[in-house]
Write a protein that holds these residues in place. Structure first.
Motif, PDB file in Angstrom:
ATOM      1  N   UNK A 164      84.094  18.901  47.818  1.00 47.86           N
ATOM      2  CA  UNK A 164      83.734  19.969  49.000  1.00 47.86           C
ATOM      3  C   UNK A 164      83.156  21.198  48.659  1.00 47.86           C
ATOM      4  N   UNK A 165      83.059  21.681  47.522  1.00 45.51           N
ATOM      5  CA  UNK A 165      82.310  22.980  46.969  1.00 45.51           C
ATOM      6  C   UNK A 165      80.867  22.307  46.695  1.00 45.51           C
ATOM      7  N   UNK A 166      80.641  21.398  46.392  1.00 44.85           N
ATOM      8  CA  UNK A 166      79.297  20.794  45.955  1.00 44.85           C
ATOM      9  C   UNK A 166      78.624  20.548  47.364  1.00 44.85           C
ATOM     10  N   UNK A 167      79.320  19.977  48.444  1.00 44.14           N
ATOM     11  CA  UNK A 167      78.738  20.080  49.812  1.00 44.14           C
ATOM     12  C   UNK A 167      78.435  21.398  50.202  1.00 44.14           C
ATOM     13  N   UNK A 168      79.502  22.040  50.095  1.00 46.99           N
ATOM     14  CA  UNK A 168      79.443  23.486  50.821  1.00 46.99           C
ATOM     15  C   UNK A 168      78.135  24.121  50.246  1.00 46.99           C
ATOM     16  N   UNK A 169      77.920  23.988  48.714  1.00 45.16           N
ATOM     17  CA  UNK A 169      76.878  24.767  48.172  1.00 45.16           C
ATOM     18  C   UNK A 169      75.490  24.155  48.439  1.00 45.16           C
ATOM     19  N   UNK A 170      75.527  22.824  48.617  1.00 45.52           N
ATOM     20  CA  UNK A 170      74.403  22.123  48.948  1.00 45.52           C
ATOM     21  C   UNK A 170      73.929  22.667  50.594  1.00 45.52           C
ATOM     22  N   UNK A 171      74.976  22.521  51.386  1.00 43.70           N
ATOM     23  CA  UNK A 171      74.572  22.986  52.761  1.00 43.70           C
ATOM     24  C   UNK A 171      74.108  24.551  52.827  1.00 43.70           C
ATOM     25  N   UNK A 172      74.911  25.309  51.958  1.00 42.94           N
ATOM     26  CA  UNK A 172      74.550  27.011  51.943  1.00 42.94           C
ATOM     27  C   UNK A 172      73.124  27.060  51.379  1.00 42.94           C
ATOM     28  N   UNK A 173      72.850  26.316  50.582  1.00 47.14           N
ATOM     29  CA  UNK A 173      71.325  26.256  50.063  1.00 47.14           C
ATOM     30  C   UNK A 173      70.462  25.954  51.147  1.00 47.14           C
ATOM     31  N   UNK A 174      70.501  24.835  51.623  1.00 49.39           N
ATOM     32  CA  UNK A 174      69.774  24.387  53.083  1.00 49.39           C
ATOM     33  C   UNK A 174      69.634  25.493  54.035  1.00 49.39           C
TER      34      UNK A 174
END
Length: 911
Positions: free
Chosen positions: A883-893
């Motif tokens: 979930x944190x990876x997805x959040x980080x990825x989404x935040x990066x986008x």
């Protein structure tokens, strides 16, 4: 799509109310459902050539396109080819089926129909669930699916440190390879990237796919009438609209599949589990669970563990039996019975009115010798041992069950279980949930539930009374026929002393009554099975587990009375309330209560147990093995021999037998009834565990053989434990201590013999100078003056024989002439006190040991608890990291996009 289906159902309902032969709404139904018959309607002919054109491989598990896997098969008979005049009825069935299939299509399932190769009246509808449907319902059903490989799980051995010794018994891992373990979590579509999806075709295994499709099939509607919904494949099959519904076996049981991608699990199970040459091997429980589901897997795990534990009980039981057998020649009281100068001169009083004559004690010589085998000190030791053994079995099984819950990932299963479709359909009342304070629908109010429970309890109570009435009938038979045997047997066996030694009136009565009791038990059993199902259906339990537990309690309560009532009568009632020859006790005011042999009723109880256990095993094998085999053999003989090789997989499976949803229930019931015989009355028959052990070794392989070769594949089901059978076994274990203590105290003669043995120097027992059993028989037989007989209780002596002045009878009473003649003497009260003291001491001793063992052995081992907590922690950690990876990825986008927006906005200003 759903609205269109609803309109179809209502139009069909309106049409049925108006006119059976009308066409109102029929075109709409046919238009909706016709897509399910795309392959069928495009065929000009339904014979084998076209079948081969679409199905090159008879054992194919796929649609004709070779891509979509067959997850379920529905079978019906084409109404247009039926030889019947019931046109209106056939048309109704066709419309209901088409409405049902159109709704399946609306729910996203793919259907394909094919005519039978052997019988063109049969149509097979193949059902496939596409990826989207599987994902949707996996989330609805809270199915746990793999997240990532798990290297924590290690398979535990039921033999612990003795695994080196049992290596030869293990399944060959080169043939049945161990399953890869995974961290799992309930599936969620919006977190699909978290799951270990390498191949969409194999992510859901065949068992899971079949379970999901069956969930859909059980809840899809086909008709609405007066706001009452009719739905589900079970009702359609029971009403004859469909002839069968089942998932497919993956191959034939005796040959591997030609498809390289098919694991041929059915073949492996037959070879390594069901084949007679594998009888000594451990069961491949993981493969059984994978192929048939956890419910069947846990049954075979329990049965295998029970059989292993029976090995120890059987060894001790045989040792106790051999102890009695080799010491029977040292049995002093038996020698006295057989001695011509002791037993030959003791004249016993008639045991029935008018028709019975005086008899010599030594005619019971052979039965007294047999009684020495079972009524010995070894029996006492064995009864105490079995009281502890059953506790060890139950406690160790709980630990083994907890290990299987961890290994099979069913620890939190109860929280995931869905309501039964039959329950959901009846939810018409709105109530406020006490926990959520929200409205929810229930099938009936609290008052309605109380009424249903009362009616169900009354019905069960009525059937129990019916069994008690049958037991009373058997008792009346015993009392009546004993008179006949007492009159006829001496005349029939005149001159055949070798037969007369064994076939006494008591023996003949006991054997015939046991056989009749067994027949009545089986007849009542067949009838009550149907009644219990009807009662449970009326009760309407919420989940499938609740349904099975409710049915289990009803069936076992009935079976308990049905199977054990005759044994309880012989053990605790027969011969206990008979009075004495001058004043016998009459049953129902007409029948004189029957008496035990001079050695007691223990041998008769042993005979009853042997007949019921042996007869039940033979009857069950006929039902479980012979009948399915004969039916399948007849079915194969009817098929066209030339077409057998081209018969598709779904048609081969259709001609197998149906096990039914309650098939496993009856397997459990059979074993629990046996468990009761092994524990409740083991003090009278130490060989019972040995018979159970032999039966169970065969039972495991017979059940495996019939499931893999004679029955259709069952819908895989989840199960966390063995359900209500666990508390039932615990109840039997508690009751077994009482019954065995009472059998030793009141049914056998052990306590009176011990009182006599230790009281050798105290009158009136004797004035011996050493411990001895000499004179025991004479001291336990009271004297009766023949002149004190009442007319109705006087026997019918042989006219040629000399009528004795006194006779003997089994009791502890004062002799004639005593100031309290025929009253119980002091010896009787001493024996009663000793019996009661023995029961109290034995019960408290065994219950204390049972309590200590239960306390000392935790239900879940420390290592299993640690593994469960560790896996749960790692699973949550993995989900959180993903979930944190997805959040980080989404935040990066988002940051990139925000940067691009800011840059675009600032650029004009800077320029």
């Amino acid at each position: 799509m759903q609205m269109m289906t609803r309109d179809v159902l209502l139009e069909m309902d309106q049409e049925e109310e108006d006119d059976d032969d009308g066409d109102i709404g029929l075109d709409n139904i046919e238009q909706t459902a016709v897509s399910s018959f795309g392959a069928l309607e495009s065929q000009p002919d339904f014979r084998t050539p076209e079948f081969e054109e679409f199905n090159g491989k008879p054992n194919s598990l796929f649609f004709n396109d070779g891509q979509r896997r067959i997850d379920f098969v529905l079978v019906y008979e084409d109404e247009s080819k039926k030889e019947t005049n019931k046109k209106g009825s056939n048309e109704k069935q066709r419309r209901k089926r088409q409405a049902y299939e159109s709704n399946l299509i609306c729910d996203g399932l793919h259907l394909e129909a094919t005519r039978s190769v052997l019988d063109d009246k049969l149509v097979f509808v193949k059902v496939h669930a596409p990826w989207e449907v599987l994902c949707t319902y996996a989330e609805i059903m809270h199915i746990k699916l793999p997240l990532k490989p798990n290297d924590l799980k290690t398979r535990s051995s039921a033999f612990g440190n003795f695994s080196w010794f049992t290596k030869v018994l293990q399944v060959d891992e080169s043939i049945i390879k161990p399953e890869q373990e995974f961290f799992t979590a309930p599936f969620e579509k919006n977190r699909m990237n978290d799951f270990y999806i390498q191949d969409k075709d194999t992510f859901f295994n065949p068992a899971t796919r079949s379970r999901i499709v069956y969930f859909i099939l059980s809840r899809v509607m086909y008709q609405v009438r007066d706001n009452v919904k009719k739905f589900g494949i079970n009702k359609l099959v029971s009403s004859g609209i469909y002839k069968a519904a089942f998932p497919l076996h993956d191959c034939t049981f005796n040959h591997k599949s030609e498809d390289v991608s098919c694991p041929s699990e059915r073949y492996l199970l037959y070879r390594e589990w069901a084949h007679p040459r594998s009888i000594y091997k451990k069961q491949p429980l993981d493969l059984i669970r994978k192929y048939y589901g956890e419910k069947i897997g846990i049954y075979f795990a329990w049965l295998g563990y029970y059989t292993q534990m029976l090995l120890l009980a059987a060894v001790v039981g045989v040792a106790c039996f051999l102890y009695g057998y080799f010491n029977q020649n040292n049995c002093t009281w038996s020698k006295e019975v057989c001695h011509p100068d002791i037993g030959g001169k003791i004249i016993m009083c008639p045991q029935c009115d008018k028709h019975c004559s005086f008899w010599n004690l030594n005619i019971t010589c052979e039965s007294s010798k047999k009684l020495c085998i079972f009524d010995s000190f070894g029996t006492l030791v064995f009864a105490v041992f079995m009281g502890i053994w059953v506790t060890l079995f139950l406690e160790f099984w709980k630990r083994r069950q907890a290990e299987l819950e961890y290994e099979w990932d069913t620890v939190e299963l109860q929280q995931e279980e869905q309501p039964r479709p039959e329950y959901e359909a009846q939810c018409t009342h709105v109530v406020i949930n006490e926990i959520t304070q929200e409205q929810e629908r229930v099938p009936f109010t609290t008052w309605g539930k109380c009424v249903r429970i009362t009616l169900c309890a009354s019905a069960v109570f009525f059937w129990i009374l019916l069994i008690i009435a049958s037991v009373i009938g058997i008792i009346v038979y015993r009392l009546s026929v004993f008179i006949v045997f007492s009159t006829k047997l001496p005349e029939t066996l005149n001159g055949t002393d070798s037969i007369q030694k064994y076939l006494t009136p008591q023996t003949a009565t006991s054997i015939t009554a046991s056989l009749i009791s067994f027949v009545i038990i089986m007849i009542l059993n067949i009838i009550y099975e149907k009644v219990a199902i009807m009662i449970t259906n009326f009760e309407l339990p919420r989940t499938q587990t609740d349904y099975e537990n409710s049915l289990t309690m009803k069936m076992f309560l009935f079976q308990f009375v049905n199977y054990y009532s005759s044994c309880f009568y012989i053990a605790f009632f027969k011969g206990k309330f008979v009075g004495y020859p001058g004043d016998p006790v009459y049953w129902l005011g007409k029948y004189r209560n029957e008496e035990c042999d001079p050695g007691g009723c223990l041998l008769e109880l042993t005979t009853q147990l042997t007949i019921i256990m042996g007869g039940k095993a033979i009857w069950n094998n006929i039902q479980e093995v012979l009948l399915p085999w004969v039916k399948n053999l007849i079915g194969r003989c009817r098929t066209v021999s030339g077409a057998e090789k081209m018969t598709p997989r779904w048609e081969q499976d259709y001609h197998l037998q149906l096990m039914g949803k309650l098939g496993l229930f009856y397997e459990y019931l059979e074993m629990i009834i046996q468990f009761g015989f092994v524990t409740l009355f083991v003090a009278s028959f130490p060989l019972a565990p040995l018979l159970a052990l032999v039966n169970n070794i065969l039972e495991i392989r017979v059940d495996a053989w019939k499931m893999t070769t004679q029955y259709r594949r069952m819908v895989p089901e989840k199960a966390q434990d063995i359900g209500a059978w666990q508390p039932i076994m615990q109840g039997i274990a508690i009751l077994a201590v009482v019954t065995n203590a009472m059998i030793i105290a009141f049914t056998s003669d052990m306590i009176p013999r011990l009182v006599y043995y230790w009281s050798f120097s105290v009158p009136p027992y004797g004035n011996h100078t050493h411990y001895t059993m000499e004179g025991y028989i004479n001291s336990t037989l009271s004297i009766f003056n023949v002149s004190d007989f009442k007319n109705q209780s006087k026997g019918n002596p042989d006219p040629k024989a000399v009528i004795p002045t006194t006779c003997r009878y089994r009791d502890f009473r004062n002799p004639p002439g005593h100031e309290q003649q025929y009253k119980h003497n002091i010896y009787y009260w001493h024996v009663i006190a000793a019996k009661l003291a023995f029961i109290i001491v034995m019960e408290h001793l065994i219950y204390s040991v049972k309590f200590f063992v239960s306390y000392a052995i935790p239900d879940v081992s420390k290592s299993t608890k640690s593994k469960i907590k560790r896996e749960k922690y790692l699973t949550q950690k993995l989900l959180r990291e993903n979930h944190q990876k997805d959040m980080t990825k989404n935040m990066g986008v988002i940051a990139e996009r925000m940067g691009a927006v800011v840059e675009n906005n600032l650029r004009p200003k800077l320029e």
